[in-house]
Scaffold this motif. Sequence first.
Motif, PDB file in Angstrom:
ATOM      1  N   VAL A  96       0.832  -1.209   0.000  1.00 30.93           N
ATOM      2  CA  VAL A  96       0.000   0.000   0.000  1.00 30.93           C
ATOM      3  C   VAL A  96       0.862   1.253   0.000  1.00 30.93           C
ATOM      4  N   LEU A  97       1.838   1.301   0.887  1.00 30.87           N
ATOM      5  CA  LEU A  97       2.653   2.507   1.027  1.00 30.87           C
ATOM      6  C   LEU A  97       3.576   2.718  -0.174  1.00 30.87           C
ATOM      7  N   ARG A  98       3.891   1.671  -0.873  1.00 31.01           N
ATOM      8  CA  ARG A  98       4.698   1.799  -2.089  1.00 31.01           C
ATOM      9  C   ARG A  98       3.943   2.540  -3.177  1.00 31.01           C
ATOM     10  N   GLY A  99       2.620   2.425  -3.171  1.00 27.49           N
ATOM     11  CA  GLY A  99       1.799   3.068  -4.189  1.00 27.49           C
ATOM     12  C   GLY A  99       1.213   2.051  -5.149  1.00 27.49           C
ATOM     13  N   PRO A 100       0.130   2.419  -5.855  1.00 29.35           N
ATOM     14  CA  PRO A 100      -0.535   1.481  -6.764  1.00 29.35           C
ATOM     15  C   PRO A 100       0.283   1.199  -8.013  1.00 29.35           C
ATOM     16  N   ARG A 101       0.077   0.025  -8.559  1.00 34.39           N
ATOM     17  CA  ARG A 101       0.693  -0.352  -9.820  1.00 34.39           C
ATOM     18  C   ARG A 101      -0.319  -0.190 -10.958  1.00 34.39           C
ATOM     19  N   VAL A 102       0.168  -0.028 -12.164  1.00 31.43           N
ATOM     20  CA  VAL A 102      -0.699   0.190 -13.323  1.00 31.43           C
ATOM     21  C   VAL A 102      -1.175  -1.153 -13.873  1.00 31.43           C
ATOM     22  N   LYS A 103      -2.454  -1.227 -14.111  1.00 31.27           N
ATOM     23  CA  LYS A 103      -3.056  -2.401 -14.728  1.00 31.27           C
ATOM     24  C   LYS A 103      -3.743  -1.959 -16.016  1.00 31.27           C
ATOM     25  N   ARG A 104      -3.582  -2.708 -17.068  1.00 37.40           N
ATOM     26  CA  ARG A 104      -4.148  -2.328 -18.371  1.00 37.40           C
ATOM     27  C   ARG A 104      -5.180  -3.365 -18.806  1.00 37.40           C
ATOM     28  N   VAL A 105      -6.328  -2.859 -19.248  1.00 35.33           N
ATOM     29  CA  VAL A 105      -7.433  -3.719 -19.671  1.00 35.33           C
ATOM     30  C   VAL A 105      -7.973  -3.201 -21.000  1.00 35.33           C
ATOM     31  N   ARG A 106      -8.171  -4.080 -21.945  1.00 31.27           N
ATOM     32  CA  ARG A 106      -8.733  -3.712 -23.253  1.00 31.27           C
ATOM     33  C   ARG A 106     -10.200  -4.139 -23.279  1.00 31.27           C
ATOM     34  N   VAL A 107     -11.099  -3.200 -23.596  1.00 35.17           N
ATOM     35  CA  VAL A 107     -12.539  -3.465 -23.575  1.00 35.17           C
ATOM     36  C   VAL A 107     -13.126  -3.165 -24.953  1.00 35.17           C
ATOM     37  N   PRO A 108     -13.521  -4.189 -25.697  1.00 37.71           N
ATOM     38  CA  PRO A 108     -14.182  -3.948 -26.998  1.00 37.71           C
ATOM     39  C   PRO A 108     -15.633  -3.485 -26.796  1.00 37.71           C
ATOM     40  N   LEU A 109     -16.041  -2.470 -27.528  1.00 32.81           N
ATOM     41  CA  LEU A 109     -17.403  -1.947 -27.452  1.00 32.81           C
ATOM     42  C   LEU A 109     -18.013  -1.948 -28.854  1.00 32.81           C
ATOM     43  N   ALA A 110     -19.209  -2.496 -28.962  1.00 37.29           N
ATOM     44  CA  ALA A 110     -19.824  -2.718 -30.288  1.00 37.29           C
ATOM     45  C   ALA A 110     -20.123  -1.412 -31.011  1.00 37.29           C
ATOM     46  N   ARG A 111     -20.561  -0.381 -30.280  1.00 33.12           N
ATOM     47  CA  ARG A 111     -20.980   0.868 -30.941  1.00 33.12           C
ATOM     48  C   ARG A 111     -19.885   1.929 -30.961  1.00 33.12           C
ATOM     49  N   LEU A 112     -18.711   1.590 -30.500  1.00 30.15           N
ATOM     50  CA  LEU A 112     -17.638   2.585 -30.477  1.00 30.15           C
ATOM     51  C   LEU A 112     -17.129   2.825 -31.899  1.00 30.15           C
ATOM     52  N   PRO A 113     -17.100   4.072 -32.352  1.00 31.68           N
ATOM     53  CA  PRO A 113     -16.613   4.348 -33.717  1.00 31.68           C
ATOM     54  C   PRO A 113     -15.123   4.073 -33.844  1.00 31.68           C
ATOM     55  N   ARG A 114     -14.716   3.870 -35.077  1.00 30.04           N
ATOM     56  CA  ARG A 114     -13.319   3.558 -35.329  1.00 30.04           C
ATOM     57  C   ARG A 114     -12.400   4.673 -34.847  1.00 30.04           C
ATOM     58  N   GLN A 131     -21.022  -4.049 -20.073  1.00 28.95           N
ATOM     59  CA  GLN A 131     -19.832  -4.581 -19.408  1.00 28.95           C
ATOM     60  C   GLN A 131     -19.532  -3.748 -18.163  1.00 28.95           C
ATOM     61  N   LEU A 132     -19.068  -4.424 -17.131  1.00 29.92           N
ATOM     62  CA  LEU A 132     -18.750  -3.790 -15.850  1.00 29.92           C
ATOM     63  C   LEU A 132     -17.289  -4.046 -15.520  1.00 29.92           C
ATOM     64  N   TYR A 133     -16.550  -2.956 -15.268  1.00 30.92           N
ATOM     65  CA  TYR A 133     -15.179  -3.105 -14.793  1.00 30.92           C
ATOM     66  C   TYR A 133     -15.086  -2.523 -13.384  1.00 30.92           C
ATOM     67  N   VAL A 134     -14.522  -3.324 -12.444  1.00 25.72           N
ATOM     68  CA  VAL A 134     -14.382  -2.908 -11.047  1.00 25.72           C
ATOM     69  C   VAL A 134     -12.896  -2.862 -10.704  1.00 25.72           C
ATOM     70  N   SER A 135     -12.431  -1.689 -10.284  1.00 21.44           N
ATOM     71  CA  SER A 135     -11.032  -1.515  -9.876  1.00 21.44           C
ATOM     72  C   SER A 135     -10.869  -1.913  -8.409  1.00 21.44           C
ATOM     73  N   ARG A 136      -9.680  -2.414  -8.075  1.00 18.84           N
ATOM     74  CA  ARG A 136      -9.380  -2.734  -6.674  1.00 18.84           C
ATOM     75  C   ARG A 136      -9.069  -1.496  -5.850  1.00 18.84           C
ATOM     76  N   GLY A 137      -8.812  -0.383  -6.513  1.00 19.27           N
ATOM     77  CA  GLY A 137      -8.559   0.850  -5.784  1.00 19.27           C
ATOM     78  C   GLY A 137      -7.093   1.173  -5.639  1.00 19.27           C
ATOM     79  N   ALA A 138      -6.814   2.439  -5.366  1.00 19.11           N
ATOM     80  CA  ALA A 138      -5.439   2.926  -5.278  1.00 19.11           C
ATOM     81  C   ALA A 138      -4.971   3.130  -3.852  1.00 19.11           C
ATOM     82  N   GLY A 139      -5.837   2.897  -2.873  1.00 12.87           N
ATOM     83  CA  GLY A 139      -5.464   3.076  -1.471  1.00 12.87           C
ATOM     84  C   GLY A 139      -5.971   1.933  -0.626  1.00 12.87           C
ATOM     85  N   ALA A 140      -6.315   2.247   0.613  1.00 14.00           N
ATOM     86  CA  ALA A 140      -6.840   1.230   1.526  1.00 14.00           C
ATOM     87  C   ALA A 140      -7.645   1.921   2.600  1.00 14.00           C
TER      88      ALA A 140
END
Length: 546
Positions: A302-320, A514-523
């Motif tokens: 926790v005290l070190r700080g959060p790490r970056v997580k990357r997630v790719r989410v395809p969306l049907a109606r998202l324009p090119r 679609q639902l994305y839930v983050s674990r959070g950056a703190g505690a």
Amino acid sequence: MLVVILAVVAVLALLGLVHRWLWVRLVRDTTRAGGAARRAGTVLAFALPVLSLAAVVGGHAGAPFWLQRVVAWPGFLWLAVLLYLTLAMLPAEPVRHVWLRRLSRDTAGAAPEPVGAAGPGAPGSGARPPSREGAVAGTAPRAAAPAAGTPAAPAGPEADPAPGASEAAPAPGGPEADLAPAGPAAASAPAGPEAASAPGGPAAASASGVCEGASAPGGPEAVLAPGGPEAARASGGPEAALAPASPEAVLAPGGPEAASGPEAPEGAPGGGLPRRVFVARVLGGAAVAAAGVTVGGGAYGVLRGPRVKRVRVPLARLPRAAHGFRIAVVSDVHLGPILGRAHTRRVVETVNRTQPDLIAVVGDLVDGSVHDLGPAAEPLRELRARHGSFFVTGNHEYFSGAQQWVDHVRELGLVPLENARRELPHFDLAGVNDVQGEKEGKGPDFQAALGDRDRSRTSVLLAHQPVVIHDAVRHGVDLQLSGHTHGGQLWPGNYVAELANPTVAGLERYGDTQLYVSRGAGAWGPPVRVGAPSDITVVELASYHT
């Protein structure tokens, strides 16, 4: 209200029982009564739960912020240690029981047989017990007398008494006892130089049958004592001093007393400690070490700080044109008495390094008032994103006053979305208040945020709690970004979080949403995470049209 009071009383009673049990196992069972360690452990057993209670209720009770900071570190950390100490000590209970039983069985099986236990008349001894008459008379059974007139056998050198034989060989009881033959055992034993050189003379060097007859020191009392001469010798007194000791007793470390004395006190292997203390210290030490390492590692994360997580989410109606659009999701920073300005700066620097197109702060930013935590939130002013930074309230903002924080984050450059929507170039970004706001009449309003939008456009919703996903599905949301769960924060808390949330962490689909839930950056509470590392998630939107 009554139900809440009963629940609080039940929780406090349970915590009291757990603390009592841990005190018994870790303090009482491992320390000496009246010692400094016992006193120190007892004081901690009372002080730590009091500090934990003060840390939990201090902010709600309006305690000064400096006092909250004083009690927060030990109080909240103890809650984490308490959890993992309990989890470690529970399986130690059956181990303790089995270990003590095995030690008791091994000690009983290893008890040495008393010297001389297989005396005359015992199975396998090969000797008959002396008759009562012979014992009382102080004589052994006589051998066949020589025929009348037959001269006595000449006395050769072998028959000469060894020096000291006159003191050791005769037994009390008068001349008759002195003149009595020593029985077949004595008659058949050679009386050569070996016998003469033995301490105590031939009588001492002869077989055990000698002790059964006239030469037994102590007279009839020694023979009639339960257990034979050995028992009489063990009882002490003059007879014991004169009785010959067996070679095993003489050679045993510590002399005859160590070999035939009383059983040593109950002890642990190699340490001289009672078995129960030894086992309690080993198991208790292992549990304390395991809990300490677990909590220490979780606090460092926790005290070190959060790490970056990357997630790719395809969306049907998202324009090119929006393909690859990146949203940095920041949730549950929980600035407060423990995590302050330095933690905010770590979060901001991590977010800016990802170079996102948009930043979404999805609630539970703080645990306190603007007055106390305004300086800690100041680094948020440095957040940088091409399409700006947006904010929605979480349940903890309402504990200290949500409106003051909505106004303050606006001053810091973030855009609050209070049941509102922003039309970005390629999709709609909406935000709703947290469900905790319903108590103030400011709960989530999906109709206000999404009711009149163009449903042909992609929509992304910011909502602190995942439980509103079903409302999002009804309003045709493509993607909901949430936090709140911390991923469970402290294992096995993730199993508890699953009972109250549709998704604890990660990406899941509900119908067309679609639902994305983050674990959070703190505690929250203990600045510790176990099994649920903190993160800042970069969600990359993907178009099906590419």
